[in-house]
Design a protein around this motif. Structure first.
Motif, PDB file in Angstrom:
ATOM      1  N   SER A  24       0.814  -1.221   0.000  1.00  0.00           N
ATOM      2  CA  SER A  24       0.000   0.000   0.000  1.00  0.00           C
ATOM      3  C   SER A  24       0.841   1.261   0.000  1.00  0.00           C
ATOM      4  O   SER A  24       0.316   2.359  -0.198  1.00  0.00           O
ATOM      5  CB  SER A  24      -0.919  -0.007   1.233  1.00  0.00           C
ATOM      6  N   ARG A  47      -2.515  -2.725   5.065  1.00  0.00           N
ATOM      7  CA  ARG A  47      -3.431  -2.521   6.189  1.00  0.00           C
ATOM      8  C   ARG A  47      -4.468  -1.459   5.825  1.00  0.00           C
ATOM      9  O   ARG A  47      -5.628  -1.574   6.134  1.00  0.00           O
ATOM     10  CB  ARG A  47      -2.575  -2.084   7.372  1.00  0.00           C
ATOM     11  N   ASN A  48      -4.001  -0.444   5.118  1.00  0.00           N
ATOM     12  CA  ASN A  48      -4.837   0.709   4.800  1.00  0.00           C
ATOM     13  C   ASN A  48      -5.568   0.472   3.463  1.00  0.00           C
ATOM     14  O   ASN A  48      -4.965   0.508   2.392  1.00  0.00           O
ATOM     15  CB  ASN A  48      -3.923   1.950   4.714  1.00  0.00           C
ATOM     16  N   ASN A 102       7.486  -7.925   2.502  1.00  0.00           N
ATOM     17  CA  ASN A 102       8.012  -6.563   2.489  1.00  0.00           C
ATOM     18  C   ASN A 102       7.476  -5.705   3.634  1.00  0.00           C
ATOM     19  O   ASN A 102       8.176  -4.809   4.100  1.00  0.00           O
ATOM     20  CB  ASN A 102       7.674  -5.919   1.130  1.00  0.00           C
ATOM     21  N   TYR A 168      13.750  -3.604  15.746  1.00  0.00           N
ATOM     22  CA  TYR A 168      13.885  -3.606  14.287  1.00  0.00           C
ATOM     23  C   TYR A 168      15.100  -4.443  13.906  1.00  0.00           C
ATOM     24  O   TYR A 168      15.033  -5.325  13.053  1.00  0.00           O
ATOM     25  CB  TYR A 168      14.015  -2.171  13.763  1.00  0.00           C
ATOM     26  N   THR A 202      11.139   6.804   1.861  1.00  0.00           N
ATOM     27  CA  THR A 202       9.804   6.327   2.252  1.00  0.00           C
ATOM     28  C   THR A 202       9.447   6.903   3.623  1.00  0.00           C
ATOM     29  O   THR A 202      10.290   7.510   4.295  1.00  0.00           O
ATOM     30  CB  THR A 202       9.776   4.788   2.369  1.00  0.00           C
TER      31      THR A 202
HETATM   32  P1  NAP Z   1       6.766   2.107   4.501  1.00  0.00           P
HETATM   33  O1  NAP Z   1       6.748   3.091   3.374  1.00  0.00           O
HETATM   34  O2  NAP Z   1       6.553   2.573   5.883  1.00  0.00           O
HETATM   35  O3  NAP Z   1       5.696   0.961   4.124  1.00  0.00           O
HETATM   36  C1  NAP Z   1       5.476  -0.067   5.039  1.00  0.00           C
HETATM   37  C2  NAP Z   1       4.435  -1.006   4.491  1.00  0.00           C
HETATM   38  O4  NAP Z   1       4.221  -2.042   5.477  1.00  0.00           O
HETATM   39  C3  NAP Z   1       3.083  -0.332   4.253  1.00  0.00           C
HETATM   40  O5  NAP Z   1       2.480  -0.877   3.114  1.00  0.00           O
HETATM   41  C4  NAP Z   1       2.297  -0.722   5.495  1.00  0.00           C
HETATM   42  O6  NAP Z   1       0.909  -0.842   5.291  1.00  0.00           O
HETATM   43  C5  NAP Z   1       2.853  -2.103   5.796  1.00  0.00           C
HETATM   44  N1  NAP Z   1       2.654  -2.408   7.212  1.00  0.00           N
HETATM   45  C6  NAP Z   1       3.266  -1.851   8.279  1.00  0.00           C
HETATM   46  N2  NAP Z   1       2.762  -2.355   9.406  1.00  0.00           N
HETATM   47  C7  NAP Z   1       1.804  -3.241   9.052  1.00  0.00           C
HETATM   48  C8  NAP Z   1       0.901  -4.066   9.769  1.00  0.00           C
HETATM   49  N3  NAP Z   1       0.842  -4.074  11.099  1.00  0.00           N
HETATM   50  N4  NAP Z   1       0.048  -4.860   9.082  1.00  0.00           N
HETATM   51  C9  NAP Z   1       0.051  -4.856   7.732  1.00  0.00           C
HETATM   52  N5  NAP Z   1       0.873  -4.082   6.993  1.00  0.00           N
HETATM   53  C10 NAP Z   1       1.727  -3.280   7.649  1.00  0.00           C
HETATM   54  O7  NAP Z   1       8.151   1.302   4.549  1.00  0.00           O
HETATM   55  P2  NAP Z   1       9.269   1.010   3.437  1.00  0.00           P
HETATM   56  O8  NAP Z   1      10.395   1.927   3.704  1.00  0.00           O
HETATM   57  O9  NAP Z   1       8.656   0.922   2.114  1.00  0.00           O
HETATM   58  O10 NAP Z   1       9.760  -0.429   3.924  1.00  0.00           O
HETATM   59  C11 NAP Z   1       9.463  -1.634   3.229  1.00  0.00           C
HETATM   60  C12 NAP Z   1      10.420  -2.702   3.732  1.00  0.00           C
HETATM   61  O11 NAP Z   1      11.773  -2.319   3.396  1.00  0.00           O
HETATM   62  C13 NAP Z   1      10.395  -2.900   5.234  1.00  0.00           C
HETATM   63  O12 NAP Z   1      10.510  -4.278   5.527  1.00  0.00           O
HETATM   64  C14 NAP Z   1      11.620  -2.165   5.726  1.00  0.00           C
HETATM   65  O13 NAP Z   1      12.121  -2.680   6.928  1.00  0.00           O
HETATM   66  C15 NAP Z   1      12.580  -2.377   4.570  1.00  0.00           C
HETATM   67  N6  NAP Z   1      13.667  -1.383   4.469  1.00  0.00           N
HETATM   68  C16 NAP Z   1      13.412  -0.107   4.129  1.00  0.00           C
HETATM   69  C17 NAP Z   1      14.470   0.812   4.026  1.00  0.00           C
HETATM   70  C18 NAP Z   1      14.251   2.253   3.633  1.00  0.00           C
HETATM   71  O14 NAP Z   1      15.224   3.019   3.576  1.00  0.00           O
HETATM   72  N7  NAP Z   1      13.056   2.687   3.348  1.00  0.00           N
HETATM   73  C19 NAP Z   1      15.788   0.379   4.281  1.00  0.00           C
HETATM   74  C20 NAP Z   1      16.016  -0.962   4.632  1.00  0.00           C
HETATM   75  C21 NAP Z   1      14.942  -1.842   4.707  1.00  0.00           C
HETATM   76  P3  NAP Z   1      -0.143   0.393   5.489  1.00  0.00           P
HETATM   77  O15 NAP Z   1       0.305   1.486   4.535  1.00  0.00           O
HETATM   78  O16 NAP Z   1      -1.419  -0.193   5.034  1.00  0.00           O
HETATM   79  O17 NAP Z   1      -0.081   0.790   6.901  1.00  0.00           O
END
Ligand code: NAP
Length: 248
Positions: A24, A47-48, A102, A168, A202
């Motif tokens: 999402s 979730r959303n 993810n 984390y 993000t």
């Molecule tokens: P993000 O923009 O915050 O997106 C997180 C996603 O996870 C959203 O779709 C959210 O859904 C979903 N989510 C969170 N809590 C949830 C729950 N309780 N139940 C169902 N869905 C849930 O994060 P992102 O940066 O794209 O991260 C994606 C992945 O990459 C993660 O595993 C993160 O640890 C990893 N990562 C990211 C970075 C970075 O720099 N961004 C670096 C290293 C690793 P809703 O929108 O519906 O709430």
């Protein structure tokens, strides 16, 4: 390993059924849109619901293969909801060709002495327990595919553990451990890998580094090719690896 000059073919994921958690927003949303663009039938988890519907609408408007929506709050979901999700995928598609774990949450960044126990449990659950639960439920469907691929999401904190990252960090180590164990356990049946997106612009990154200059960070759309590589046939034979989206 991942060829840095990789260009995914237009029909790379044709006919593939791929479940993406956290589709999402952020990276998951960008990967879902890219996977649909390359022909996949994407199952959009999040979730959303409003945000999920926006991704769904964008895919349908682009006349790409019609996706499905699978809303589930991983903090609250019980065994019945996972069973219902898997039954629904089985009814609609009869198999699963790819599963990308993810979805994730940052939790608290605090010294262990002061780390809130409830937040620790929630973060460990969403980031580490859920990939186990969902994998366990989806394995029968993955085994119905002729080329199944399972992808976990890693982080830079695995290679470089450091202070204050709390649950984390512990959860990403757990998820990577699960990836390695499964790669061994499922050898010959499917490939199992992790992907580390690196620093990406993000909401989660903003939460972790509120003061940083976001303009220097890549957008999620800029890092999707390694995901497509892992989800498609070009990564056949690769298992038990962590793929870096961005050079160190
Ligand atoms: P993000 O923009 O915050 O997106 C997180 C996603 O996870 C959203 O779709 C959210 O859904 C979903 N989510 C969170 N809590 C949830 C729950 N309780 N139940 C169902 N869905 C849930 O994060 P992102 O940066 O794209 O991260 C994606 C992945 O990459 C993660 O595993 C993160 O640890 C990893 N990562 C990211 C970075 C970075 O720099 N961004 C670096 C290293 C690793 P809703 O929108 O519906 O709430």
């Amino acid at each position: 390993m991942y060829p840095r000059n990789y260009v995914p073919a237009a029909d790379l994921l044709d006919e593939r059924v791929i479940l993406i958690t956290g589709a999402s927003d952020g990276i998951g949303k960008a990967v879902a849109l890219a996977a649909a663009r390359h022909g996949a039938r994407v199952i959009l988890h999040g979730r959303n619901v409003r945000r999920l519907e926006a991704v769904y609408d964008a895919i349908v408007a682009a006349k790409q293969p019609r996706p499905s929506i699978a809303p589930l709050d991983f903090e609250k979901a019980g065994p019945e909801e996972y069973d219902q999700l898997v039954e629904a995928i089985g009814r609609e598609f009869g198999r699963l060709d790819g599963l990308l774990h993810n979805a994730g949450m940052l939790g608290e960044r605090a010294p262990i002495e002061h780390y809130d126990v409830a937040k620790w449990m929630r973060t460990m659950h969403v980031n580490a327990n859920v990939p186990f639960i969902l994998t366990r439920c989806c394995l029968p469907l993955l085994k119905q595919s002729s080329d199944p691929t399972l992808v976990f999401t890693s982080s830079g904190v695995v290679a470089r553990p450091r202070a204050y990252w709390g649950a984390y960090l512990a959860s990403k180590w757990a998820s990577d451990g699960l990836m390695h164990m499964l790669a061994d356990e499922l050898e010959g049946l499917m490939r199992v890998n992790s992907i580390n997106p690196g620093k990406v612009r993000t909401n989660m990154r903003l939460q972790a580094y509120p003061a940083e200059d976001r303009s220097v960070l890549p957008e999620p759309e800029q890092i999707v090719d390694p995901y497509l590589w892992l989800l498609g046939p070009d990564s056949r034979g690769v298992t038990g690896q962590t793929i870096e989206c961005q050079p160190a």
